[in-house]
Design a protein around this motif. Structure first.
Motif, short mmCIF file in Angstrom:
data_model
loop_
_atom_site.label_atom_id
_atom_site.label_comp_id
_atom_site.label_asym_id
_atom_site.label_seq_id
_atom_site.Cartn_x
_atom_site.Cartn_y
_atom_site.Cartn_z
N LEU A 77 10.50 -17.79 -21.38
CA LEU A 77 9.39 -17.46 -22.38
C LEU A 77 8.08 -17.64 -22.41
O LEU A 77 7.32 -17.05 -22.16
CB LEU A 77 10.19 -17.60 -23.88
N ALA A 78 8.08 -19.02 -21.89
CA ALA A 78 6.64 -19.64 -21.71
C ALA A 78 6.12 -19.06 -20.39
O ALA A 78 4.94 -18.93 -20.20
CB ALA A 78 6.99 -21.16 -21.46
N THR A 86 6.68 -16.15 -18.86
CA THR A 86 6.61 -14.79 -18.94
C THR A 86 5.41 -14.45 -19.89
O THR A 86 4.47 -13.81 -19.37
CB THR A 86 7.69 -13.91 -19.51
N THR A 87 5.25 -15.20 -21.00
CA THR A 87 4.18 -15.04 -21.90
C THR A 87 2.94 -15.74 -21.15
O THR A 87 1.66 -14.86 -21.34
CB THR A 87 4.32 -15.91 -23.09
N GLY A 88 2.91 -16.89 -20.35
CA GLY A 88 1.75 -17.19 -19.81
C GLY A 88 1.59 -16.30 -18.87
O GLY A 88 0.09 -16.26 -18.56
N LEU A 116 1.63 -13.11 -18.67
CA LEU A 116 1.04 -12.11 -19.09
C LEU A 116 -0.16 -12.19 -19.59
O LEU A 116 -1.37 -11.49 -19.65
CB LEU A 116 1.82 -11.28 -20.23
N LEU A 117 -0.30 -13.41 -20.37
CA LEU A 117 -1.80 -13.70 -20.93
C LEU A 117 -2.74 -14.07 -19.59
O LEU A 117 -3.85 -13.56 -19.94
CB LEU A 117 -1.71 -15.10 -21.73
N ASN A 146 -2.85 -8.82 -23.80
CA ASN A 146 -2.94 -9.17 -25.29
C ASN A 146 -2.22 -8.44 -25.96
O ASN A 146 -2.24 -9.16 -27.37
CB ASN A 146 -4.31 -9.31 -25.50
N PHE A 204 0.64 -7.87 -28.36
CA PHE A 204 1.93 -8.43 -28.72
C PHE A 204 3.01 -7.73 -28.39
O PHE A 204 4.20 -8.18 -27.99
CB PHE A 204 1.84 -8.56 -30.31
N ILE A 247 4.06 -8.13 -24.72
CA ILE A 247 4.47 -9.42 -24.42
C ILE A 247 6.23 -9.34 -24.87
O ILE A 247 6.93 -10.37 -24.23
CB ILE A 247 3.73 -10.43 -25.20
N LEU A 248 6.23 -8.93 -26.16
CA LEU A 248 7.53 -9.24 -26.71
C LEU A 248 8.85 -8.34 -25.81
O LEU A 248 9.88 -8.88 -25.77
CB LEU A 248 7.58 -8.57 -28.17
N ASP A 266 9.20 -10.26 -22.57
CA ASP A 266 9.79 -11.75 -22.67
C ASP A 266 11.36 -11.06 -22.98
O ASP A 266 12.14 -11.96 -22.47
CB ASP A 266 9.42 -12.38 -24.10
#
Lengths: 182, 136
Positions: free
Chosen positions: B80-81, B83-85, B87-88, B93, B95, B98-99, B102
């Motif tokens: 999760l960290a 993938t989210t990292g 994408l950011l 941006n 949500f 990202i969801l 993830d």
């Protein structure tokens, strides 16, 4: 080897015959005392082996093991509660080192103190399927019931008769897999 | 020991994967216009994830040496960290995006880990059985 024998007259002749057949002589000055249960004169002895009439066969096994190292093939002498017992190597689940002592552990949970160090056993028992899994344990691979891989390459094993798993150190993992032919 | 030979190999693989993902995304979404900063950021993120993974798996091994589920939980957090990292990093941006990413990463990552581990376990135990049969 010489022993001091204290036994009943009834059993004396037969024990003397068996002892002499195993190259064990009688000597009243010997520090090793063989005493039949009930005959309690233990003055001046370093080692006392107490036996009952029913245990004479086993006593002879032990004496022959002590007297002749070459007969140790497939067996090892273990000490439990001041009593020596010959143990089949194949019955041992694992050896472990604890406070400078080495113990042979059986599937029934019994632990016997053995004379040899872990590194000596490792060298001697490699052909019997024993493998060093970490610095203090040597396991009988035939007693492994399950191998479980963990993250980062670590392996743990379960031994027959033991609930708690055993760790294989990462430094021993590669050799362990090679031993399995992996 | 945290930094073993295998750990360093994993670091190298992580860097290669980071570079590969970065190149792939810039080629697809940025019309092949690679920004050097993206590449550096991607590699740094990969290294950070590698470092966190090595530390957390070691820590978990010390706390629960014979339990596998805490390691899977750590793997979920790392996926999760990462993938989210990632994408950011690529300025995504949304949500919802990202969801979804993830969830997909988590499903694929866990599936790969579980299936690989099961195959490995099966192979090890079949070799053990062969070894025992041979010895008997």
């Amino acid at each position: 080897m010489k022993v001091r024998l204290i036994t009943t007259d009834k059993n004396r002749n037969s024990i003397v015959d068996i002892l002499s057949a195993n190259s064990i002589d009688l000597d009243d000055e010997s520090n090793i005392l063989l005493a039949e249960r009930g005959c309690i004169d233990t003055r001046g002895c370093d080692l006392k082996i107490e036996f009952s009439e029913e245990g004479i066969d086993e006593l002879i096994n032990i004496l022959s093991l002590i007297g002749n190292e070459t007969k140790l093939k497939g067996m090892i002498l273990g000490k439990f509660n001041e009593t020596y017992k010959p143990i089949k190597i194949a019955d041992i689940s694992y050896f472990n080192a604890l406070n400078n002592d080495t113990y042979a552990n059986l599937a029934d949970g019994k632990s016997y103190l053995v004379k040899k160090k872990l590194y000596q056993l490792e060298d001697e028992l490699i052909g019997d399927g024993f493998f060093r899994i970490n610095k203090s344990e040597l396991v009988n691979m035939k007693k492994i019931s399950l191998i479980t891989p963990m993250f980062k390459g670590k392996l743990i094993i379960n031994l027959e008769g033991y609930k708690a798993p055993f760790d294989i150190s990462r430094s021993f993992t590669k050799a362990f897999k090679e031993r399995l032919g992996f | 020991m945290i930094f073993t030979k295998d750990g360093l190999i994993r670091l190298l693989v992580t860097i290669i994967i980071s570079v590969f993902i970065c190149v792939l995304i810039t080629a697809i979404f940025f019309a092949g216009q690679m920004e050097a900063l993206f590449l550096i950021k991607s590699v740094i993120l990969g290294c950070a994830i590698w470092f966190i993974a090595e530390l957390s798996f070691d820590f978990i091994d010390k706390l629960w040496p014979h339990k596998i589920f805490p390691s899977y939980a750590a793997l979920c957090i790392i996926i999760l960290a990462g993938t989210t990292g990632g994408l950011l990093l690529f300025e995504v941006n949304s949500f919802a995006a990202i969801l979804i990413a993830d969830a997909i990463a988590l499903f694929c990552g866990l599936a790969i880990a579980i299936v690989n581990r099961k195959i490995y376990e099966k192979k090890l135990n079949s070799h053990l059985k062969e070894f025992k049969d041979k010895k008997d």
